[in-house]
Scaffold this active site. Structure first.
Site, PDB file in Angstrom:
ATOM      1  N   TYR A   1     121.169 -64.695  81.118  1.00 28.30           N
ATOM      2  CA  TYR A   1     121.443 -66.097  81.454  1.00 28.30           C
ATOM      3  C   TYR A   1     121.765 -66.226  82.944  1.00 28.30           C
ATOM      4  O   TYR A   1     121.260 -67.113  83.639  1.00 28.30           O
ATOM      5  CB  TYR A   1     122.610 -66.601  80.602  1.00 28.30           C
ATOM      6  CG  TYR A   1     122.918 -68.068  80.777  1.00 28.30           C
ATOM      7  CD1 TYR A   1     122.156 -69.033  80.124  1.00 28.30           C
ATOM      8  CD2 TYR A   1     123.967 -68.505  81.586  1.00 28.30           C
ATOM      9  CE1 TYR A   1     122.428 -70.387  80.277  1.00 28.30           C
ATOM     10  CE2 TYR A   1     124.250 -69.845  81.748  1.00 28.30           C
ATOM     11  CZ  TYR A   1     123.486 -70.792  81.090  1.00 28.30           C
ATOM     12  OH  TYR A   1     123.757 -72.135  81.246  1.00 28.30           O
TER      13      TYR A   1
ATOM     14  N   LYS B   1     119.634 -68.468  85.823  1.00 32.76           N
ATOM     15  CA  LYS B   1     120.159 -69.594  86.602  1.00 32.76           C
ATOM     16  C   LYS B   1     120.103 -69.306  88.106  1.00 32.76           C
ATOM     17  O   LYS B   1     119.885 -70.220  88.907  1.00 32.76           O
ATOM     18  CB  LYS B   1     121.573 -69.954  86.133  1.00 32.76           C
ATOM     19  CG  LYS B   1     121.615 -70.507  84.709  1.00 32.76           C
ATOM     20  CD  LYS B   1     120.763 -71.775  84.551  1.00 32.76           C
ATOM     21  CE  LYS B   1     120.803 -72.335  83.139  1.00 32.76           C
ATOM     22  NZ  LYS B   1     119.982 -73.549  82.969  1.00 32.76           N
TER      23      LYS B   1
HETATM   24  N1  LIG Z   1     127.106 -75.995  78.212  1.00 32.17           N
HETATM   25  C1  LIG Z   1     127.401 -75.406  79.347  1.00 32.17           C
HETATM   26  O1  LIG Z   1     128.512 -74.875  79.529  1.00 32.17           O
HETATM   27  C2  LIG Z   1     126.398 -75.400  80.474  1.00 32.17           C
HETATM   28  C3  LIG Z   1     126.843 -75.154  81.774  1.00 32.17           C
HETATM   29  C4  LIG Z   1     125.921 -75.141  82.814  1.00 32.17           C
HETATM   30  C5  LIG Z   1     124.581 -75.389  82.557  1.00 32.17           C
HETATM   31  N2  LIG Z   1     124.177 -75.621  81.265  1.00 32.17           N
HETATM   32  C6  LIG Z   1     122.753 -75.866  81.043  1.00 32.17           C
HETATM   33  O2  LIG Z   1     122.581 -77.154  80.505  1.00 32.17           O
HETATM   34  C7  LIG Z   1     121.328 -77.219  79.821  1.00 32.17           C
HETATM   35  C8  LIG Z   1     121.504 -77.933  78.496  1.00 32.17           C
HETATM   36  O3  LIG Z   1     122.326 -77.143  77.650  1.00 32.17           O
HETATM   37  P1  LIG Z   1     123.507 -77.749  76.765  1.00 32.17           P
HETATM   38  O4  LIG Z   1     124.738 -77.081  77.202  1.00 32.17           O
HETATM   39  O5  LIG Z   1     123.449 -79.213  76.723  1.00 32.17           O
HETATM   40  O6  LIG Z   1     123.146 -77.106  75.334  1.00 32.17           O
HETATM   41  P2  LIG Z   1     122.446 -77.723  74.056  1.00 32.17           P
HETATM   42  O7  LIG Z   1     122.215 -76.527  73.181  1.00 32.17           O
HETATM   43  O8  LIG Z   1     123.229 -78.850  73.517  1.00 32.17           O
HETATM   44  O9  LIG Z   1     121.051 -78.275  74.585  1.00 32.17           O
HETATM   45  C9  LIG Z   1     119.955 -77.436  74.842  1.00 32.17           C
HETATM   46  C10 LIG Z   1     118.693 -78.244  74.660  1.00 32.17           C
HETATM   47  O10 LIG Z   1     117.580 -77.433  75.018  1.00 32.17           O
HETATM   48  C11 LIG Z   1     116.565 -77.608  74.042  1.00 32.17           C
HETATM   49  N3  LIG Z   1     115.676 -76.445  73.999  1.00 32.17           N
HETATM   50  C12 LIG Z   1     115.972 -75.141  73.751  1.00 32.17           C
HETATM   51  N4  LIG Z   1     114.848 -74.388  73.764  1.00 32.17           N
HETATM   52  C13 LIG Z   1     113.827 -75.238  74.066  1.00 32.17           C
HETATM   53  C14 LIG Z   1     112.430 -75.074  74.234  1.00 32.17           C
HETATM   54  N5  LIG Z   1     111.835 -73.867  74.116  1.00 32.17           N
HETATM   55  N6  LIG Z   1     111.681 -76.175  74.508  1.00 32.17           N
HETATM   56  C15 LIG Z   1     112.252 -77.403  74.619  1.00 32.17           C
HETATM   57  N7  LIG Z   1     113.574 -77.616  74.470  1.00 32.17           N
HETATM   58  C16 LIG Z   1     114.341 -76.540  74.195  1.00 32.17           C
HETATM   59  C17 LIG Z   1     117.313 -77.807  72.739  1.00 32.17           C
HETATM   60  O11 LIG Z   1     116.471 -78.453  71.784  1.00 32.17           O
HETATM   61  C18 LIG Z   1     118.457 -78.685  73.215  1.00 32.17           C
HETATM   62  O12 LIG Z   1     118.040 -80.031  73.225  1.00 32.17           O
HETATM   63  C19 LIG Z   1     120.839 -75.768  79.713  1.00 32.17           C
HETATM   64  O13 LIG Z   1     119.845 -75.550  80.697  1.00 32.17           O
HETATM   65  C20 LIG Z   1     122.079 -74.964  80.034  1.00 32.17           C
HETATM   66  O14 LIG Z   1     121.765 -73.702  80.565  1.00 32.17           O
HETATM   67  C21 LIG Z   1     125.048 -75.646  80.230  1.00 32.17           C
END
Ligand SMILES: NC(=O)c1ccc[n+]([C@@H]2O[C@H](COP(=O)([O-])OP(=O)(O)OC[C@H]3O[C@@H](n4cnc5c(N)ncnc54)[C@H](O)[C@@H]3O)[C@@H](O)[C@H]2O)c1
Length: 279
Positions: free
Chosen positions: A160, A164
């Site tokens: 991961y 990023k």
């Molecule tokens: N939650 C955290 O702490 C955090 C922090 C920094 C960045 N992020 C980033 O935010 C983004 C969203 O994550 P989140 O935290 O909302 O989690 P989440 O699991 O709620 O959302 C992830 C989304 O990605 C979609 N997804 C996964 N694989 C996919 C694919 N192959 N094709 C299309 N869609 C796909 C899922 O359907 C879901 O809608 C990610 O890129 C994650 O790395 C999250």
């Protein structure tokens, strides 16, 4: 893009977590939305809720790792909305583990969704933006992990973390390439956010096999102390309206950025010595 009213945004991973938070904030600005996720029903339900606020919103499933699927999703977007102004590359998966703990398929899955998925969407949408010559904004979802490692309490997450870091380079290169064509690129860098990211296996496809039995340390802690995804959405839209490249949501990330810079900058002292000695 100061005025988002009437614009059309495609949000990958827009049916859940941060993507949905961004969708809510864009809807509040009067933006029309295509929510893209692995779970079509969930995307359509989320879109129906947002459409009730008076905007046009649709939901569709699309695996962003697959070029054909992304092409079909883009065709759907242009057919349904007539144009696309904003692409939010938010879809992503979380995965823990050190280098000797994760399997090759785990590594491929994280890289394919988090990095290749962003490439696929940009490779499909950027030519369409260029063809139409319309103003466009591409928003990529990075993380605090664009700048360093997350708090040790969350455990190791080498795949991961790598994914990023890659998005920082990708977004910076993309910005330089498309800026002369009038396109804006932003990189969102949040710390922990209370979402289902550590339950990402729900969207893992069969080609990546079974999950390697790695203990993820992050799930419960992120859910407990993470930021509200709606707050991330509000900050993201504020940054988008200012055409900012970096959109950083958590204040402590300042220290991570400083540490990375200080360590690399100090290493240059040795470079100077080596060049005197060997150069
Ligand atoms: N939650 C955290 O702490 C955090 C922090 C920094 C960045 N992020 C980033 O935010 C983004 C969203 O994550 P989140 O935290 O909302 O989690 P989440 O699991 O709620 O959302 C992830 C989304 O990605 C979609 N997804 C996964 N694989 C996919 C694919 N192959 N094709 C299309 N869609 C796909 C899922 O359907 C879901 O809608 C990610 O890129 C994650 O790395 C999250």
């Amino acid at each position: 893009m100061k005025n988002l009213s009437g614009k059309v945004a495609v949000i990958t991973g827009g049916n859940s977590g941060i993507g949905l938070g961004i969708a809510r904030s864009l809807a509040a600005e009067g933006c029309n939305l295509l929510l893209v996720g692995m779970d079509e029903e969930k995307a359509q339900r989320a879109a129906a809720d947002l459409a009730a606020t008076g905007i046009k919103a649709l939901g569709i499933s699309c695996d962003v790792t697959k070029r054909d699927a992304v092409e079909a999703m883009a065709d759907f977007a242009y057919d349904a909305f007539g144009t696309v102004d904003i692409l939010v590359n938010n879809a992503g998966v979380g995965y823990g583990g050190q280098v000797f703990e994760i399997g090759e398929q785990d590594w491929d899955w994280v890289m394919d969704v988090n990095v290749k998925g962003v490439f696929q969407c940009c490779a499909v949408f950027v030519p369409r933006f260029l063809e139409r010559g319309t103003e466009a904004h591409i928003v990529n979802m990075g993380s605090e992990q664009c700048f360093g490692l997350s708090d040790p309490q969350f455990g190791s997450m080498i795949a991961y973390n790598t994914s990023k870091h890659a998005l920082l380079g990708f977004s910076d290169a993309l910005r330089r390439d498309v800026a002369p064509k009038g396109m804006i690129v932003s990189l969102i860098c949040p710390g922990p956010v209370a979402t289902e990211i550590w339950n990402a296996e729900r969207g893992r496809t069969a080609e990546y096999g079974d999950r390697n039995p790695v203990a993820d340390g992050a799930g419960d802690a992120v859910a407990e102390m993470g930021m509200d995804p709606d707050l991330v959405g509000k900050i993201t839209v504020a940054g988008m309206k200012d055409d900012d490249f970096y959109i950083i949501t958590h204040d402590y990330i300042r220290g991570m950025i400083q540490d990375r810079y200080d360590e690399a900058y100090a290493a240059m002292d040795k470079t100077d010595r080596w060049l005197k000695e060997f150069g």
